[in-house]
Write a protein that holds these residues in place. Structure first.
Motif, short mmCIF file in Angstrom:
data_model
loop_
_atom_site.label_atom_id
_atom_site.label_comp_id
_atom_site.label_asym_id
_atom_site.label_seq_id
_atom_site.Cartn_x
_atom_site.Cartn_y
_atom_site.Cartn_z
N LYS A 1 -43.33 112.62 79.17
CA LYS A 1 -43.23 113.45 80.37
C LYS A 1 -42.75 112.58 81.53
CE LYS A 1 -46.02 116.64 83.18
NZ LYS A 1 -45.24 117.87 82.93
N PRO A 2 -41.66 112.96 82.21
CA PRO A 2 -41.11 112.07 83.24
C PRO A 2 -41.87 112.10 84.57
CG PRO A 2 -39.74 114.01 82.99
CD PRO A 2 -40.80 114.11 81.95
N CYS A 3 -41.96 110.94 85.18
CA CYS A 3 -42.53 110.83 86.52
C CYS A 3 -41.79 109.72 87.26
CB CYS A 3 -44.03 110.53 86.48
SG CYS A 3 -44.46 108.89 85.86
N VAL A 4 -41.86 109.79 88.57
CA VAL A 4 -41.32 108.71 89.41
C VAL A 4 -42.45 108.22 90.30
CG1 VAL A 4 -40.45 110.31 91.19
CG2 VAL A 4 -39.50 108.00 91.01
N VAL B 1 -44.10 113.48 90.81
CA VAL B 1 -43.89 112.45 91.83
C VAL B 1 -45.24 111.90 92.26
CG1 VAL B 1 -42.83 111.92 94.05
CG2 VAL B 1 -41.82 113.68 92.58
N PHE B 2 -45.36 110.59 92.20
CA PHE B 2 -46.62 109.88 92.46
C PHE B 2 -46.39 108.91 93.61
CE2 PHE B 2 -49.35 106.20 91.84
CZ PHE B 2 -50.56 106.67 91.33
N ALA C 1 -42.98 111.01 99.07
CA ALA C 1 -43.13 112.02 98.02
C ALA C 1 -43.10 113.42 98.63
CB ALA C 1 -44.43 111.79 97.26
N LEU C 2 -43.82 113.62 99.72
CA LEU C 2 -43.84 114.93 100.38
C LEU C 2 -42.47 115.31 100.92
CD1 LEU C 2 -47.25 114.66 102.25
CD2 LEU C 2 -46.69 116.36 100.50
N LEU D 1 -47.21 116.85 92.18
CA LEU D 1 -47.34 115.79 93.18
C LEU D 1 -48.72 115.17 93.07
CD1 LEU D 1 -45.81 117.42 96.40
CD2 LEU D 1 -45.09 115.23 95.43
N ILE D 2 -48.77 113.85 92.96
CA ILE D 2 -50.03 113.12 92.96
C ILE D 2 -49.99 112.14 94.13
CG2 ILE D 2 -51.59 111.63 91.65
CD1 ILE D 2 -50.25 112.69 89.09
#
Length: 330
Positions: free
Chosen positions: A50-53, A121-122, A131-132, A145-146
């Motif tokens: 699972k992709p995240c940045v 997005v972390f 991120a926001l 969003l984390i």
């Protein structure tokens, strides 16, 4: 408390989870931006996960191996990058074409380069700001969003940390922060530091950068000075960190108006979100996280009572690891 605002979850010190095992990148490189900057990036974890940045703080910080360890490497495909002028990105400490909006373009550029349709997005501290801003402008690309140590980059927050507020809790550290600045310039510490951090003389930059970085390092954790990141002692890192951070703050984050993030939060109301906040965070006090939660009641809100700002405090680690596990189901 407003009737329709759910009470925050409260982190317990029992049965806390730790970081995942160390893991190495399976891919890395430098991404051209079409201008003077080349962005260093790396991918870690599972190639088809699972992709995240993951967005680092500052602005002016850099990625580090610990950031990979908030995500299960057997299930996540992690992308990390050093923002313009930071870490291994080139050229180092450059302020040219370095704004919130150019960083958002870089996130999109990296997403396309990696062939990702949507990702989680972390980000913590300034990483939460970025991120926001990214999610508000590209909601169709954000699966979740984390956020940790929420920073809305308002004038109120900047005055708290760089003018009056945190100074009353850390008068000894504040005295060191004020030392390089003449008394007649102390009514605007950000502007005074900005003049020195953009001085052509590297020695002037270095003196200011050391004091600027030490102030943040001295206030970052309830565990005291021993939690101060060792990189703050490295002059090249300190200059990049302080120059870029002060550049963004002197320009109000390059937002069109004060409070822009909250005014546009409706764009992400349907996005699954997790907010993790240290109760005794002095760098980014809980007021910003509470304001975000009030404007975005759908987000999960976890207050860690025995934590400050640092991402590596045990309660923060536990809350973030649980959040990334929960985000796998989105």
């Amino acid at each position: 408390m407003e009737r329709n605002t759910p009470a925050p979850a409260v982190s317990s010190s029992l049965n806390r989870r730790g970081l995942f095992a160390e893991n190495d990148p399976f891919n890395y490189g430098w991404l051209p931006t079409g201008g003077p900057h080349e962005i260093f990036y790396e991918e870690c974890g599972k190639r088809d996960g699972k992709p995240c940045v993951i967005l680092h703080g500052g602005p002016g910080g850099a990625i580090n191996p610990t950031m990979r360890r908030f995500f299960d490497p057997r299930r996540w495909r992690m992308a990390l990058f050093d923002q313009r002028g930071c870490g291994r990105s080139r050229p180092n400490a450059s302020l040219e074409d370095n704004t919130t909006w150019s960083l958002i373009e870089d996130i999109e550029r990296l997403r396309v380069h990696l062939g990702v349709e949507k990702w989680t997005v972390f980000g913590g501290s300034w990483g939460s700001t970025l991120a926001l801003a990214y999610a508000i402008t590209h909601p169709e690309r954000v699966e979740g969003l984390i956020l940790r140590g929420v920073f809305l980059l308002t004038q109120r927050e900047l005055r708290w940390f760089y003018q009056e507020g945190a100074s009353m809790l850390f008068p000894d550290a504040w005295a060191k922060f004020c030392a390089p600045i003449p008394r007649e310039e102390r009514d605007d510490m950000v502007a005074a530091y900005h003049r020195r951090l953009t001085d052509p003389d590297r020695r002037v930059q270095a003196q200011a950068a050391a004091a600027w970085s030490q102030w943040e390092g001295d206030t970052i954790s309830i565990r005291g000075p021993e939690a101060r990141p060792s990189k703050f002692n490295e002059i090249d890192f300190a200059i990049a960190f302080a120059r870029i951070e002060c550049h963004f703050f002197a320009n109000q984050g390059f937002f069109p108006e004060d409070g822009w993030l909250l005014r546009n939060i409706s764009a992400i109301r349907k996005t699954p979100g997790w907010i993790v906040q240290g109760r005794f965070d002095v760098v980014t006090p809980m007021d910003a996280a509470w304001s975000l939660k009030t404007a975005w009641p759908e987000a999960r809100f976890n207050v860690v009572w025995d934590a400050g700002h640092a991402s590596t405090e045990p309660g923060i680690v536990d809350a973030l690891v649980r959040a990334t596990d929960q985000a796998l189901a989105v």
